[in-house]
Design an enzyme around this catalytic site. Structure first.
Site, mmCIF file in Angstrom:
data_model
loop_
_atom_site.group_PDB
_atom_site.id
_atom_site.type_symbol
_atom_site.label_atom_id
_atom_site.label_comp_id
_atom_site.label_asym_id
_atom_site.label_seq_id
_atom_site.Cartn_x
_atom_site.Cartn_y
_atom_site.Cartn_z
ATOM 1 N N ASN A 10 71.324 10.098 39.179
ATOM 2 C CA ASN A 10 70.145 10.790 39.025
ATOM 3 C C ASN A 10 70.021 11.253 37.739
ATOM 4 O O ASN A 10 70.930 12.339 37.291
ATOM 5 C CB ASN A 10 70.304 11.900 40.080
ATOM 6 C CG ASN A 10 69.175 12.991 40.127
ATOM 7 O OD1 ASN A 10 68.059 12.593 39.404
ATOM 8 N ND2 ASN A 10 69.331 14.097 40.757
ATOM 9 N N TRP A 11 69.202 10.871 37.057
ATOM 10 C CA TRP A 11 69.074 11.047 35.439
ATOM 11 C C TRP A 11 68.404 12.534 35.212
ATOM 12 O O TRP A 11 68.176 12.893 34.046
ATOM 13 C CB TRP A 11 68.409 10.140 34.806
ATOM 14 C CG TRP A 11 69.458 9.210 34.356
ATOM 15 C CD1 TRP A 11 70.626 8.781 34.686
ATOM 16 C CD2 TRP A 11 69.438 8.297 33.040
ATOM 17 N NE1 TRP A 11 71.364 7.872 34.129
ATOM 18 C CE2 TRP A 11 70.493 7.552 33.196
ATOM 19 C CE3 TRP A 11 68.451 7.963 32.449
ATOM 20 C CZ2 TRP A 11 70.646 6.571 32.244
ATOM 21 C CZ3 TRP A 11 68.366 6.922 31.316
ATOM 22 C CH2 TRP A 11 69.686 6.327 31.333
ATOM 23 N N LYS A 12 67.761 12.996 36.378
ATOM 24 C CA LYS A 12 66.989 14.221 36.328
ATOM 25 C C LYS A 12 66.085 14.073 35.238
ATOM 26 O O LYS A 12 65.404 13.263 34.975
ATOM 27 C CB LYS A 12 67.996 15.463 36.095
ATOM 28 C CG LYS A 12 69.003 15.525 37.164
ATOM 29 C CD LYS A 12 69.777 16.721 37.271
ATOM 30 C CE LYS A 12 70.925 16.425 38.513
ATOM 31 N NZ LYS A 12 71.634 17.861 38.745
ATOM 32 N N HIS A 98 66.029 17.638 47.048
ATOM 33 C CA HIS A 98 67.142 17.917 46.021
ATOM 34 C C HIS A 98 67.184 19.687 45.854
ATOM 35 O O HIS A 98 65.992 20.222 45.641
ATOM 36 C CB HIS A 98 66.916 17.253 44.664
ATOM 37 C CG HIS A 98 68.061 17.516 43.728
ATOM 38 N ND1 HIS A 98 68.372 18.582 43.267
ATOM 39 C CD2 HIS A 98 69.118 16.594 43.493
ATOM 40 C CE1 HIS A 98 69.458 18.286 42.366
ATOM 41 N NE2 HIS A 98 70.190 17.085 42.571
ATOM 42 N N GLU A 100 67.245 21.370 43.385
ATOM 43 C CA GLU A 100 66.538 21.740 42.117
ATOM 44 C C GLU A 100 64.980 21.945 42.295
ATOM 45 O O GLU A 100 64.307 22.566 41.825
ATOM 46 C CB GLU A 100 66.944 21.051 41.028
ATOM 47 C CG GLU A 100 68.286 21.060 40.104
ATOM 48 C CD GLU A 100 68.989 20.133 39.583
ATOM 49 O OE1 GLU A 100 68.170 18.877 39.435
ATOM 50 O OE2 GLU A 100 70.152 19.776 39.228
ATOM 51 N N GLU A 167 75.265 18.010 48.886
ATOM 52 C CA GLU A 167 75.281 18.432 47.650
ATOM 53 C C GLU A 167 75.210 19.850 47.435
ATOM 54 O O GLU A 167 74.359 20.539 47.629
ATOM 55 C CB GLU A 167 74.332 18.061 46.594
ATOM 56 C CG GLU A 167 73.870 16.507 46.358
ATOM 57 C CD GLU A 167 73.398 16.401 45.095
ATOM 58 O OE1 GLU A 167 73.902 15.640 44.137
ATOM 59 O OE2 GLU A 167 72.029 16.706 44.946
ATOM 60 N N GLY A 173 76.443 20.728 38.638
ATOM 61 C CA GLY A 173 76.631 20.919 37.063
ATOM 62 C C GLY A 173 77.454 22.204 36.817
ATOM 63 O O GLY A 173 77.677 22.522 35.644
ATOM 64 N N SER A 209 78.983 17.510 40.609
ATOM 65 C CA SER A 209 79.929 17.546 39.619
ATOM 66 C C SER A 209 81.002 16.269 39.528
ATOM 67 O O SER A 209 82.175 16.312 39.546
ATOM 68 C CB SER A 209 80.966 18.837 39.557
ATOM 69 O OG SER A 209 80.044 19.724 39.068
ATOM 70 N N GLY A 230 74.961 13.268 38.663
ATOM 71 C CA GLY A 230 73.887 13.590 37.854
ATOM 72 C C GLY A 230 74.415 13.490 36.501
ATOM 73 O O GLY A 230 74.487 12.299 36.058
HETATM 74 P P1 13P Z 1 76.040 16.890 38.421
HETATM 75 O O1 13P Z 1 76.738 15.511 38.710
HETATM 76 O O2 13P Z 1 75.402 16.840 37.166
HETATM 77 O O3 13P Z 1 76.681 18.016 38.989
HETATM 78 O O4 13P Z 1 74.729 16.621 39.452
HETATM 79 C C1 13P Z 1 74.636 16.398 40.845
HETATM 80 C C2 13P Z 1 73.339 16.253 41.318
HETATM 81 O O5 13P Z 1 72.375 17.206 41.366
HETATM 82 C C3 13P Z 1 72.838 15.040 41.604
HETATM 83 O O6 13P Z 1 71.797 14.956 42.289
#
Ligand code: 13P
Length: 248
Positions: A10-12, A98, A100, A167, A173, A209, A230
């Protein structure tokens, strides 16, 4: 982990057209027999989906959208992307729920509508659930998971096209991951909750993470079929490392 193992990038809101060059090694790895079980799916930002699909066209790596609108077709929704549009580009997947986006106000009700719309357009769903730190401290994790699953999957029939991504919000993060025992308990709980909704054994993934160090313990967690990754997925080297350490 005996069946398919999902490695989901997931590159956000990261990545540019120059990011594509770094993917050649990953494409080569995905073609090796040793990694047949690895199901690799990329979720670039919308701006790069077309480029990624072209880049992966001769490989088994799939591409998806990081979100979509609840209306499945075309419509007057400025700035939005519908399931129909993702499908038209060649996407096979979409991430929904998600944290976020939940934080920005996306409700369980809206997530449920998005899930139904995306399934109607034959997209597969990565359905994200997880508790916040406050909820964990209040020992409300299981009730939060129950609520998110029951509301998110309300009235959804073709559940076989859904993968669950657990998650914990406090893990995303932060560099922190749950203790193995607690993670296994939560995964078992999710399995139980899902089994009340569908007869299909949906894959349960872990996200939060995940990196090339902690993967050696995460890969031993019972009941997990892969990882939603992520920041570590933005480096091909780290992402490849995670795959290699999981399947060795
Ligand atoms: P991180 O791996 O950066 O913690 O992000 C996880 C995430 O939100 C994947 O969707």
């Amino acid at each position: 982990m005996t069946n398919n193992i999902y490695f989901i990038a997931n590159w956000k809101m990261y990545g540019s057209t120059s990011s594509l060059n770094s993917l050649n090694k990953l494409i080569n790895l995905s073609k090796l027999k040793k990694y047949n079980k690895a199901k690799i799916i990329y979720f670039p930002p919308f701006t790069l989906i077309n480029d990624f699909i072209k880049k992966f066209s001769k490989s088994k790596i799939s591409v998806g959208g990081q979100n979509c609108h609840q209306h499945e077709d075309y419509g007057s929704f400025t700035g939005s992307i519908s399931p129909k549009m993702l499908k038209d580009l060649g996407c096979q997947f979409v991430i929904l729920g998600h944290s976020e986006n939940r934080t920005l106000g996306e409700s369980d009700h809206v997530i449920n509508k998005k899930i139904r719309s995306a399934l109607n357009k034959n997209l597969k769903i990565i359905f994200c659930i997880g508790e916040t730190l406050k909820e964990k401290r209040k020992k409300a994790t299981h009730s939060v998971l129950r609520k998110q699953i029951n509301r998110g999957l309300k009235g959804v029939k073709n559940c076989q096209n859904i993968l669950i991504a657990y998650e914990p919000v406090w893990s995303i993060g932060s560099g922190l991951i749950p203790k193995s025992e607690a993670l296994e308990i939560n995964v078992r709980k999710i399995r139980k909750l899902i089994s009340k909704k569908t007869k299909f054994k949906l894959p349960i993934l872990y996200g939060g993470s995940v990196n090339s160090q902690n993967i050696t313990s995460l890969k031993n967690i019972t009941g997990i079929s892969g990882f939603l990754i992520g920041s570590a997925s933005q480096s091909s080297k780290k992402f490849i490392d995670i795959i290699k350490k999981t399947i060795n």
